[in-house]
Write a protein that holds these residues in place. Sequence first.
Motif, short mmCIF file in Angstrom:
data_model
loop_
_atom_site.label_atom_id
_atom_site.label_comp_id
_atom_site.label_asym_id
_atom_site.label_seq_id
_atom_site.Cartn_x
_atom_site.Cartn_y
_atom_site.Cartn_z
N THR A 178 0.85 -1.19 0.00
CA THR A 178 0.00 0.00 0.00
C THR A 178 0.89 1.24 0.00
O THR A 178 1.93 1.27 0.68
CB THR A 178 -0.92 -0.01 1.26
OG1 THR A 178 -1.59 -1.28 1.33
CG2 THR A 178 -1.94 1.10 1.21
N ASP A 179 0.46 2.24 -0.76
CA ASP A 179 1.31 3.42 -1.01
C ASP A 179 1.37 4.33 0.23
O ASP A 179 0.54 5.24 0.38
CB ASP A 179 0.74 4.18 -2.22
CG ASP A 179 1.65 5.32 -2.65
OD1 ASP A 179 2.77 5.42 -2.13
OD2 ASP A 179 1.21 6.09 -3.53
N THR A 180 2.32 4.06 1.10
CA THR A 180 2.51 4.86 2.32
C THR A 180 4.01 5.02 2.58
O THR A 180 4.84 4.40 1.90
CB THR A 180 1.90 4.15 3.55
OG1 THR A 180 2.69 2.97 3.81
CG2 THR A 180 0.45 3.77 3.35
N ASP A 181 4.33 5.79 3.61
CA ASP A 181 5.74 5.96 4.01
C ASP A 181 6.39 4.60 4.28
O ASP A 181 7.55 4.37 3.93
CB ASP A 181 5.83 6.79 5.30
CG ASP A 181 5.35 8.22 5.11
OD1 ASP A 181 5.28 8.69 3.96
OD2 ASP A 181 5.03 8.88 6.14
N MET A 182 5.62 3.71 4.94
CA MET A 182 6.18 2.40 5.29
C MET A 182 6.59 1.63 4.03
O MET A 182 7.66 1.03 3.97
CB MET A 182 5.16 1.57 6.08
CG MET A 182 5.65 0.20 6.47
SD MET A 182 4.41 -0.83 7.29
CE MET A 182 4.29 -0.04 8.90
N GLN A 183 5.73 1.67 3.01
CA GLN A 183 6.01 0.93 1.77
C GLN A 183 7.21 1.53 1.05
O GLN A 183 8.05 0.82 0.51
CB GLN A 183 4.77 0.94 0.88
CG GLN A 183 4.88 0.11 -0.38
CD GLN A 183 5.23 -1.35 -0.11
OE1 GLN A 183 6.09 -1.91 -0.76
NE2 GLN A 183 4.61 -1.96 0.88
N ARG A 184 7.28 2.86 1.05
CA ARG A 184 8.41 3.52 0.38
C ARG A 184 9.73 3.14 1.06
O ARG A 184 10.74 2.89 0.40
CB ARG A 184 8.20 5.04 0.36
CG ARG A 184 7.15 5.43 -0.67
CD ARG A 184 6.68 6.88 -0.59
NE ARG A 184 5.53 7.07 -1.47
CZ ARG A 184 5.60 7.40 -2.77
NH1 ARG A 184 6.77 7.62 -3.33
NH2 ARG A 184 4.50 7.50 -3.49
N SER A 196 4.51 3.39 -7.96
CA SER A 196 3.22 3.34 -7.27
C SER A 196 2.21 2.42 -7.97
O SER A 196 1.17 2.11 -7.40
CB SER A 196 2.64 4.74 -7.11
OG SER A 196 2.49 5.34 -8.38
N ARG A 197 2.53 1.93 -9.18
CA ARG A 197 1.63 0.97 -9.83
C ARG A 197 1.52 -0.32 -9.01
O ARG A 197 0.55 -1.05 -9.10
CB ARG A 197 2.17 0.59 -11.22
CG ARG A 197 1.80 1.56 -12.31
CD ARG A 197 2.32 1.05 -13.62
NE ARG A 197 3.75 0.78 -13.57
CZ ARG A 197 4.38 -0.15 -14.30
NH1 ARG A 197 3.71 -0.91 -15.13
NH2 ARG A 197 5.68 -0.31 -14.22
N PHE A 198 2.57 -0.60 -8.24
CA PHE A 198 2.61 -1.87 -7.51
C PHE A 198 2.16 -1.72 -6.06
O PHE A 198 2.41 -2.61 -5.23
CB PHE A 198 4.01 -2.47 -7.59
CG PHE A 198 4.48 -2.65 -9.01
CD1 PHE A 198 3.71 -3.38 -9.91
CD2 PHE A 198 5.66 -2.07 -9.45
CE1 PHE A 198 4.13 -3.55 -11.23
CE2 PHE A 198 6.09 -2.24 -10.76
CZ PHE A 198 5.31 -2.97 -11.67
N ALA A 199 1.57 -0.58 -5.75
CA ALA A 199 1.07 -0.37 -4.39
C ALA A 199 -0.31 0.28 -4.48
O ALA A 199 -0.51 1.21 -5.24
CB ALA A 199 2.02 0.53 -3.60
N MET A 200 -1.24 -0.23 -3.68
CA MET A 200 -2.61 0.32 -3.70
C MET A 200 -2.63 1.66 -2.98
O MET A 200 -1.87 1.87 -2.04
CB MET A 200 -3.57 -0.58 -2.92
CG MET A 200 -3.65 -1.99 -3.35
SD MET A 200 -4.61 -2.94 -2.17
CE MET A 200 -3.54 -3.03 -0.73
#
Length: 232
Positions: A178-184, A196-200
């Motif tokens: 999911t597109d958040t600080d944690m994912q980045r 971001s295509r690979f994160a909701m």
Amino acid sequence: MTDTENTASRPIALVTGASRGIGRAIAEDLGRTHHVLVGGRDAAAVDAVVRTLPSAAPFVGDLTTGPVPGLPSVLDVLVHSAGVEEGGSIADTDLDVWRRVFAANVFAVAELTRLAIPALRAARGLVVVVNSGSGFTAGAGGAVYSGSKFAARAFTDALREEERPNGVRVASVHPGRTDTDMQRALVAREGLEYDSRFAMPAESVARTVRVVVDMPPSATVESLSIRPTERR
Ligand SMILES: NC(=O)c1ccc[n+]([C@@H]2O[C@H](COP(=O)([O-])OP(=O)(O)OC[C@H]3O[C@@H](n4cnc5c(N)ncnc54)[C@H](OP(=O)(O)O)[C@@H]3O)[C@@H](O)[C@H]2O)c1
């Protein structure tokens, strides 16, 4: 309308980790119908979210160190979204990392739930734990985070059965990337370029939580997974 009037006229939802990311999206979505207690450690970041909602109040504190802020006597929805992602291979991960991750993802969830149980019983309320796809499977480098999310899943399974006679429902929601600080931060650690295509969007997880919250009391969404359509 005063804050007290808002509180009296709307069901109350406490969302931890609502200063940013998935928790913030959940707070914003629930804010359409609920009085929202907005959780986070940074008072200014929490206030910024509170100000965007029609009926909300801050719930500021570090849930791993306490003390937990005061809880209402009746609580309709408790969403645990606060969490951390850390850890690498078992060979390279020291005890402090294990302690930090389990403190946030497991122990803090357990303690806040314990403190909230009387208020949840009073409302015949709902507990939603934002778990992860990592709560079902673990691969190389995932022992710490997956371990904490497996533990969180065991916690929700046990809590669901313990509180079933009290009318308190328990849901485990399992997002993928999911597109958040944690994912980045995770993608950077993986040495990959962020795409971001690979994160909701976090709003998609919030819509999932909305489904859980809107279910009539006679039914419980016990476990629900949501993942990005595209995979790297
Ligand atoms: N992003 C993903 O791809 C993904 C996928 C599956 C599951 N999840 C899960 O979804 C949940 C939310 O993740 P996210 O991506 O939204 O993370 P995030 O963007 O890093 O936000 C984390 C939130 O948790 C709060 N928090 C962290 N430690 C805390 C503590 N000790 N006490 C109180 N609040 C604390 C943070 O508050 P501050 O602002 O004060 O730091 C922040 O609001 C987590 O449980 C995570 O494991 C995320």
